[in-house]
Design a protein around this motif. Structure first.
Motif, PDB file in Angstrom:
ATOM      1  N   GLY A   3      -3.770 -11.648 -20.610  1.00 51.14           N
ATOM      2  CA  GLY A   3      -2.918 -10.784 -20.353  1.00 51.14           C
ATOM      3  C   GLY A   3      -3.523  -9.454 -20.073  1.00 51.14           C
ATOM      4  N   ALA A   4      -4.866  -9.144 -20.280  1.00 52.60           N
ATOM      5  CA  ALA A   4      -5.412  -7.904 -19.980  1.00 52.60           C
ATOM      6  C   ALA A   4      -5.350  -7.479 -18.428  1.00 52.60           C
ATOM      7  CB  ALA A   4      -6.814  -7.901 -20.545  1.00 52.60           C
ATOM      8  N   ALA A   5      -5.591  -8.578 -17.615  1.00 52.30           N
ATOM      9  CA  ALA A   5      -5.584  -8.104 -16.201  1.00 52.30           C
ATOM     10  C   ALA A   5      -4.285  -8.520 -15.539  1.00 52.30           C
ATOM     11  CB  ALA A   5      -6.734  -8.926 -15.584  1.00 52.30           C
ATOM     12  N   ILE A   6      -3.634  -7.655 -14.956  1.00 51.06           N
ATOM     13  CA  ILE A   6      -2.372  -7.695 -14.430  1.00 51.06           C
ATOM     14  C   ILE A   6      -2.383  -7.510 -12.881  1.00 51.06           C
ATOM     15  CG2 ILE A   6      -0.179  -6.775 -14.492  1.00 51.06           C
ATOM     16  CD1 ILE A   6      -0.461  -5.745 -16.970  1.00 51.06           C
ATOM     17  N   SER A   7      -1.838  -8.491 -12.078  1.00 56.14           N
ATOM     18  CA  SER A   7      -1.841  -8.219 -10.671  1.00 56.14           C
ATOM     19  C   SER A   7      -0.531  -7.553 -10.303  1.00 56.14           C
ATOM     20  CB  SER A   7      -1.483  -9.721  -9.808  1.00 56.14           C
ATOM     21  OG  SER A   7      -2.417 -10.724 -10.419  1.00 56.14           O
ATOM     22  N   GLY A   8      -0.873  -6.771  -9.076  1.00 59.53           N
ATOM     23  CA  GLY A   8       0.243  -5.972  -8.660  1.00 59.53           C
ATOM     24  C   GLY A   8       0.131  -5.710  -7.097  1.00 59.53           C
ATOM     25  N   LYS A   9       1.421  -5.299  -6.582  1.00 54.76           N
ATOM     26  CA  LYS A   9       1.275  -4.778  -5.189  1.00 54.76           C
ATOM     27  C   LYS A   9       1.901  -3.328  -5.129  1.00 54.76           C
ATOM     28  CE  LYS A   9       2.872  -7.965  -2.326  1.00 54.76           C
ATOM     29  NZ  LYS A   9       3.831  -8.760  -1.516  1.00 54.76           N
ATOM     30  N   VAL A  10       1.142  -2.825  -4.123  1.00 51.84           N
ATOM     31  CA  VAL A  10       1.392  -1.421  -3.794  1.00 51.84           C
ATOM     32  C   VAL A  10       2.991  -1.084  -2.987  1.00 51.84           C
ATOM     33  CG1 VAL A  10       0.847   0.760  -2.589  1.00 51.84           C
ATOM     34  CG2 VAL A  10      -0.967  -0.481  -3.863  1.00 51.84           C
ATOM     35  N   LEU A  11       3.706  -0.337  -3.692  1.00 53.33           N
ATOM     36  CA  LEU A  11       4.850  -0.270  -3.022  1.00 53.33           C
ATOM     37  C   LEU A  11       4.953   1.156  -2.143  1.00 53.33           C
ATOM     38  CD1 LEU A  11       7.441  -1.156  -5.980  1.00 53.33           C
ATOM     39  CD2 LEU A  11       6.588  -2.608  -3.944  1.00 53.33           C
ATOM     40  N   ALA A  12       4.315   2.066  -2.845  1.00 56.57           N
ATOM     41  CA  ALA A  12       4.279   3.217  -1.947  1.00 56.57           C
ATOM     42  C   ALA A  12       3.153   4.217  -2.693  1.00 56.57           C
ATOM     43  CB  ALA A  12       5.543   4.032  -2.369  1.00 56.57           C
ATOM     44  N   GLY A  13       2.777   5.119  -1.727  1.00 52.55           N
ATOM     45  CA  GLY A  13       1.636   6.093  -2.050  1.00 52.55           C
ATOM     46  C   GLY A  13       2.014   7.367  -1.694  1.00 52.55           C
ATOM     47  N   LYS A  14       1.806   8.348  -2.518  1.00 55.85           N
ATOM     48  CA  LYS A  14       1.999   9.572  -1.986  1.00 55.85           C
ATOM     49  C   LYS A  14       0.812  10.735  -2.126  1.00 55.85           C
ATOM     50  CE  LYS A  14       4.768  13.775  -2.868  1.00 55.85           C
ATOM     51  NZ  LYS A  14       5.791  14.418  -3.799  1.00 55.85           N
ATOM     52  N   LEU A  15       0.537  11.340  -1.146  1.00 56.63           N
ATOM     53  CA  LEU A  15      -0.964  12.265  -1.350  1.00 56.63           C
ATOM     54  C   LEU A  15      -0.371  13.631  -1.928  1.00 56.63           C
ATOM     55  CD1 LEU A  15      -3.653  13.223  -0.617  1.00 56.63           C
ATOM     56  CD2 LEU A  15      -3.122  13.796   1.605  1.00 56.63           C
ATOM     57  N   VAL A  16      -1.264  13.942  -2.929  1.00 52.71           N
ATOM     58  CA  VAL A  16      -0.959  15.309  -3.413  1.00 52.71           C
ATOM     59  C   VAL A  16      -2.224  16.050  -3.307  1.00 52.71           C
ATOM     60  CG1 VAL A  16      -0.632  16.536  -5.857  1.00 52.71           C
ATOM     61  CG2 VAL A  16       0.505  14.405  -5.380  1.00 52.71           C
ATOM     62  N   GLU A  17      -2.108  17.128  -2.573  1.00 50.63           N
ATOM     63  CA  GLU A  17      -3.297  17.978  -2.404  1.00 50.63           C
ATOM     64  C   GLU A  17      -2.807  19.584  -2.572  1.00 50.63           C
ATOM     65  OE1 GLU A  17      -5.731  16.934   1.362  1.00 50.63           O
ATOM     66  OE2 GLU A  17      -4.762  18.776   1.976  1.00 50.63           O
ATOM     67  N   LYS A  18      -4.064  20.107  -3.111  1.00 51.45           N
ATOM     68  CA  LYS A  18      -3.820  21.430  -3.132  1.00 51.45           C
ATOM     69  C   LYS A  18      -5.073  22.539  -2.976  1.00 51.45           C
ATOM     70  CE  LYS A  18      -2.479  24.829  -7.200  1.00 51.45           C
ATOM     71  NZ  LYS A  18      -2.247  24.582  -8.683  1.00 51.45           N
ATOM     72  N   ARG A  19      -5.050  23.546  -2.358  1.00 51.19           N
ATOM     73  CA  ARG A  19      -6.040  24.386  -2.084  1.00 51.19           C
ATOM     74  C   ARG A  19      -5.780  25.899  -2.718  1.00 51.19           C
ATOM     75  NH1 ARG A  19      -8.767  22.632   2.144  1.00 51.19           N
ATOM     76  NH2 ARG A  19      -8.109  20.724   3.294  1.00 51.19           N
ATOM     77  N   ASP A  20      -6.941  26.465  -2.764  1.00 50.37           N
ATOM     78  CA  ASP A  20      -6.667  27.634  -3.648  1.00 50.37           C
ATOM     79  C   ASP A  20      -6.756  28.789  -2.771  1.00 50.37           C
ATOM     80  OD1 ASP A  20      -9.395  28.023  -2.362  1.00 50.37           O
ATOM     81  OD2 ASP A  20     -10.513  27.724  -4.209  1.00 50.37           O
ATOM     82  N   GLY A  21      -6.961  30.104  -3.021  1.00 52.64           N
ATOM     83  CA  GLY A  21      -6.723  31.378  -1.959  1.00 52.64           C
ATOM     84  C   GLY A  21      -7.677  31.468  -0.954  1.00 52.64           C
ATOM     85  N   GLU A  22      -8.839  30.669  -1.202  1.00 49.77           N
ATOM     86  CA  GLU A  22      -9.971  30.477  -0.170  1.00 49.77           C
ATOM     87  C   GLU A  22      -9.991  29.429   0.439  1.00 49.77           C
ATOM     88  OE1 GLU A  22     -13.881  31.715  -1.774  1.00 49.77           O
ATOM     89  OE2 GLU A  22     -12.916  32.594  -3.652  1.00 49.77           O
TER      90      GLU A  22
END
Length: 268
Positions: free
Chosen positions: A37-56
């Motif tokens: 039970g340690a390893a679990i199978s899964g299927k990706v439903l959705a993915g959202k990119l999180v991106e951030k930039r600084d003042g430069e």
């Protein structure tokens, strides 16, 4: 126990203890993964990119919020996680449960034999200076020989394991560089700056973007648009950034040669 020992000796003991803990941690991780039970199978439903930039306009944050539909004990549930690797909807992935937390399975984890060897090498390194100073020169040298043999075996095993894999060559391109900083400017210290390349590649006809596990303290180390050579491991379904260097095999030979010299000196 360490009273009366030199600073150098204490340092060697501490390094050996750290190596021992590393080996035990890898061994525990392997055994934990093998539990039912340690390893679990899964299927990706959705993915959202999180991106951030600084003042430069430097990229300072880049990860994906991934929603995975997991299957466990004939039941399904959704799990959200953060990933530095891009996934597409419908991708099948494996997750492992660690302390009530699900994380992607590391298919390139250290083998149990190597983990045990690392732990034993750390133990030998930690014990060596103490035995040398408190028991005798020959006994300490014997412990050091054990360490050298184990260390050489670890280097050779790592080299052969990587070289024995069926890797398919792939091309990647650096599309951006992530800037990471820890600490603040102070009188006696400066922040630690690191740069990680963000790489785009095509695997099995699908485009993937991932954050490299290699970094540099030099801003000019990575250049946008530069082509990089990658490898894909079909067996573990993972991207390999670098092949094992022949330096590992050479290091094994040097360590074993030193062990042989030590053995000859003891028997002589």
């Amino acid at each position: 126990m360490l009273a009366g020992l030199s600073i150098q000796t204490v340092l060697i003991v501490l390094i050996g203890a750290a190596v021992f803990v590393l080996g035990i941690s890898n061994l525990r991780a392997y055994l934990r993964m093998k539990r039912p039970g340690a390893a679990i199978s899964g299927k990706v439903l959705a993915g959202k990119l999180v991106e951030k930039r600084d003042g430069e306009d430097r990229l300072i944050q880049h990860y994906y919020e991934v929603t995975v539909q997991c299957r466990e004990n004939n039941k399904t549930f959704n799990h959200k996680m953060k990933s530095t690797v891009e996934y597409e909807k419908g991708d099948e992935i494996k997750l492992v449960r660690t302390a009530d937390k699900l994380t992607p399975l590391n298919r390139r984890a250290v083998s149990p034999g190597m983990a045990a060897a690392i732990a034993l090498a750390g133990m030998a390194l930690a014990v060596f200076p103490v035995v040398y100073q408190t028991v005798g020169e020959k006994e300490g040298s014997a412990v050091l020989i054990v360490f050298l043999l184990l260390a050489g075996g670890i280097c050779l095993a790592a080299y052969l394991r990587e070289r024995g894999q069926n890797l398919t060559e792939a091309e990647g391109e650096i599309v951006d560089v992530l800037y990471y900083r820890t600490g603040e400017n102070k009188k006696l210290s400066k922040p630690v700056e690191s740069y990680y390349p963000l790489i785009r590649c095509r695997i099995r006809g699908k485009e993937r973007i991932f954050l490299s596990s290699y970094n540099s303290s030099l801003k000019t180390a990575w250049k946008k648009g530069k082509q990089v050579k990658l490898f894909y491991d079909e067996e573990t379904q993972s991207i390999v950034e670098k092949k094992a260097s022949p330096v590992l095999a050479a290091a094994a030979a040097v360590l074993w040669a030193l062990a042989l010299l030590g053995l000859v000196s003891i028997l002589g």
